[in-house]
Design a protein around this motif. Sequence first.
Motif, PDB file in Angstrom:
ATOM      1  N   GLN A  43       0.828  -1.205   0.000  1.00 38.00           N
ATOM      2  CA  GLN A  43       0.000   0.000   0.000  1.00 38.00           C
ATOM      3  C   GLN A  43       0.866   1.261   0.000  1.00 38.00           C
ATOM      4  O   GLN A  43       0.467   2.295  -0.530  1.00 38.00           O
ATOM      5  CB  GLN A  43      -0.938   0.003   1.223  1.00 38.00           C
ATOM      6  N   GLY A  44       2.047   1.139   0.572  1.00 41.16           N
ATOM      7  CA  GLY A  44       2.968   2.276   0.588  1.00 41.16           C
ATOM      8  C   GLY A  44       3.844   2.335  -0.649  1.00 41.16           C
ATOM      9  O   GLY A  44       4.747   3.164  -0.720  1.00 41.16           O
ATOM     10  N   ASP A  45       3.578   1.429  -1.604  1.00 45.60           N
ATOM     11  CA  ASP A  45       4.357   1.350  -2.839  1.00 45.60           C
ATOM     12  C   ASP A  45       5.845   1.109  -2.587  1.00 45.60           C
ATOM     13  O   ASP A  45       6.701   1.506  -3.368  1.00 45.60           O
ATOM     14  CB  ASP A  45       4.168   2.633  -3.674  1.00 45.60           C
ATOM     15  N   LEU A  46       6.154   0.461  -1.475  1.00 49.42           N
ATOM     16  CA  LEU A  46       7.546   0.106  -1.200  1.00 49.42           C
ATOM     17  C   LEU A  46       7.909  -1.166  -1.951  1.00 49.42           C
ATOM     18  O   LEU A  46       9.070  -1.415  -2.250  1.00 49.42           O
ATOM     19  CB  LEU A  46       7.759  -0.107   0.303  1.00 49.42           C
ATOM     20  N   ILE A  47       6.896  -2.010  -2.204  1.00 52.35           N
ATOM     21  CA  ILE A  47       7.102  -3.219  -2.999  1.00 52.35           C
ATOM     22  C   ILE A  47       5.932  -3.318  -3.975  1.00 52.35           C
ATOM     23  O   ILE A  47       4.902  -2.678  -3.770  1.00 52.35           O
ATOM     24  CB  ILE A  47       7.116  -4.502  -2.122  1.00 52.35           C
ATOM     25  N   PHE A  54      -2.705  -9.636  -3.132  1.00 52.31           N
ATOM     26  CA  PHE A  54      -3.050  -8.805  -1.971  1.00 52.31           C
ATOM     27  C   PHE A  54      -4.336  -9.333  -1.323  1.00 52.31           C
ATOM     28  O   PHE A  54      -4.387  -9.511  -0.105  1.00 52.31           O
ATOM     29  CB  PHE A  54      -3.235  -7.336  -2.384  1.00 52.31           C
ATOM     30  N   TYR A  55      -5.335  -9.593  -2.144  1.00 53.84           N
ATOM     31  CA  TYR A  55      -6.612 -10.020  -1.551  1.00 53.84           C
ATOM     32  C   TYR A  55      -6.531 -11.430  -0.967  1.00 53.84           C
ATOM     33  O   TYR A  55      -7.241 -11.748  -0.012  1.00 53.84           O
ATOM     34  CB  TYR A  55      -7.767  -9.851  -2.555  1.00 53.84           C
ATOM     35  N   GLN A  56      -5.649 -12.244  -1.517  1.00 51.40           N
ATOM     36  CA  GLN A  56      -5.442 -13.557  -0.889  1.00 51.40           C
ATOM     37  C   GLN A  56      -4.764 -13.390   0.467  1.00 51.40           C
ATOM     38  O   GLN A  56      -5.145 -14.030   1.448  1.00 51.40           O
ATOM     39  CB  GLN A  56      -4.610 -14.457  -1.801  1.00 51.40           C
ATOM     40  N   LEU A  57      -3.754 -12.513   0.499  1.00 48.60           N
ATOM     41  CA  LEU A  57      -3.068 -12.279   1.770  1.00 48.60           C
ATOM     42  C   LEU A  57      -4.019 -11.651   2.786  1.00 48.60           C
ATOM     43  O   LEU A  57      -3.998 -11.984   3.969  1.00 48.60           O
ATOM     44  CB  LEU A  57      -1.846 -11.369   1.574  1.00 48.60           C
ATOM     45  N   SER A 452       1.250   4.594   5.052  1.00 51.04           N
ATOM     46  CA  SER A 452       1.544   3.169   4.860  1.00 51.04           C
ATOM     47  C   SER A 452       3.045   2.904   4.995  1.00 51.04           C
ATOM     48  O   SER A 452       3.450   1.864   5.525  1.00 51.04           O
ATOM     49  CB  SER A 452       1.088   2.706   3.477  1.00 51.04           C
ATOM     50  N   GLN A 453       3.841   3.855   4.513  1.00 53.12           N
ATOM     51  CA  GLN A 453       5.295   3.648   4.580  1.00 53.12           C
ATOM     52  C   GLN A 453       5.781   3.682   6.019  1.00 53.12           C
ATOM     53  O   GLN A 453       6.553   2.816   6.453  1.00 53.12           O
ATOM     54  CB  GLN A 453       6.008   4.712   3.736  1.00 53.12           C
TER      55      GLN A 453
END
Length: 481
Positions: A43-47, A54-57, A452-453
């Motif tokens: 969500q923080g665009d770090l990865i 994402f939705y599975q996690l 998020s970051q």
Amino acid sequence: MSDAVTEPVARPESEGVIKLTMLLGGVVFLLMMIFGLIMRAAQGDLIYLDPTIFYQLLTAHGAGMVGSAALSGAAILWYFTARHVPLRTGIYIAFLGLFLLGVVLILGSIFIGGYGGAWTFLYPLPALSGGAWEAGAAVAFILGYLFIGVGFLLYYLELGIQIITRYGGLLRGLGWTYLFGGSDEDVPPPTIIAASSVLVFNTIGIVFGAAVIAASIINLLFPGFEVDPLIAKNAIYFFGHVFINATIYMAVTAVYELLPDYTGRKWKTTRLFVGAWFAVVVFVQAVYFHHTLQDVNMPAWTMAVGQIISYSSGVPLMGVTVFSLAVYIKGSGLKWDLPIALLVLGTVGWGIGVIPAIIDGMVAVNKILHNTMWVPGHFHTYLLLGEVAMAFGFAAWLVKDKTKEAMSGLDKLLLRAYIGGGAGFVLMFLWSGAASIPRRWAVHYEYWQLQSQLASLFALVVVLATLGLVISYARGLLRRN
Ligand code: HEM
Ligand SMILES: [Cu+2]
């Protein structure tokens, strides 16, 4: 069962399997935290994370965390209830077996079947995958819940039978006979009051859950069979709300039973205490209406109940448990070690986490904060800094090295990292919510990413602290054997 009066036993016969449960719970907590960190970093665009993943996690994290909280809470409650009434270890093992079977189905449905409809399986979402998963995966997910639910019903049945046998009825176990003027002879200890209360409301919750689970499965297999979505939502949220709350109400028995070891003051069953638990049984169910504050087609009175009970439900908890905790500790000369520090943290974190929940329970506020990050903000407070802290506190107590009294340097470091990282992490959620950032979005706009970051950084600290707690628990297990 025999009629013999059971003396409190220091070490229940189920201790070995309880220790194993806490290890499983700890490892799953850690793994799910890593999933959480990955989501927050995305969500923080770090990865970069594919939204499907994402939705599975998100689904695995929600179900896995709620499941581990329930499992660890159940282990704690079983352990301490067994100090007062005889419980059959075989039943606990059956419960654990059903639970693990459920976990296998859930994991398979997500990571093999691709199910990503969130832990709340909100009808008719499991059937509307847009091609992301087959109906079979959703069925496997929901069936997993069914096994876990059956396990829990079995678990509560055993608690109920033994409490009724020992105290001569459930009303006595609940303390209600005493509350409403009965004699104060043979009044159950706090743990039994808690056990009786949780078994009453959580059984009701699970029964509602089972009904909607059955309906959802039929709908998935035979789409012609339709369910009223509003009724389904009510049943699911009633179940989900009650079930997650029950995890903390089970875990808090560790505070009742272990704090006296440290303060030399017994946690007593007073009328006020029983009255507070009576209120919990009523409020924890009635307050679920706060999940329907934006459902315009719900009757208006449900809104009023949701709001009013949201205010009042904080009282028995904050007014009685947190306040009593402070009174018992004050002036007792308590010597802090890791177990008691985590247990006290859990109780305080629980109390604090209720405040943002009450705020969001106001209709006027809910209009703005509904489905924003405020919501994960409040429940991560009373779960991460509440139930989970209690669970690790109990685990640390199980393997406590009796030859050492104080906290080691490492214990202090882990504790501070857990508190500091956890507080920072939940504050970022609350800040995000206050800034109207929605929850459950895989991809965030650039101007949402700062929170998020920062949260990812705090989460990393929590993950490392938790890793330390799990390792020191595992080492404790080995040392004692
Ligand atoms: C390091 C610790 C943790 C991290 C990094 C983390 C991270 C996250 C993230 C990023 C979300 C999704 C937020 C959104 O966009 O809606 C989430 C949701 C959630 N988390 Fe956590 N979390 C942590 C600990 C916990 C704990 C300890 C619990 C419970 C015991 C928990 C239970 C949940 C639940 C129930 C959801 C909602 C899932 C859904 O919306 O379907 N989390 N968490
Ligand atoms: Cu709720």
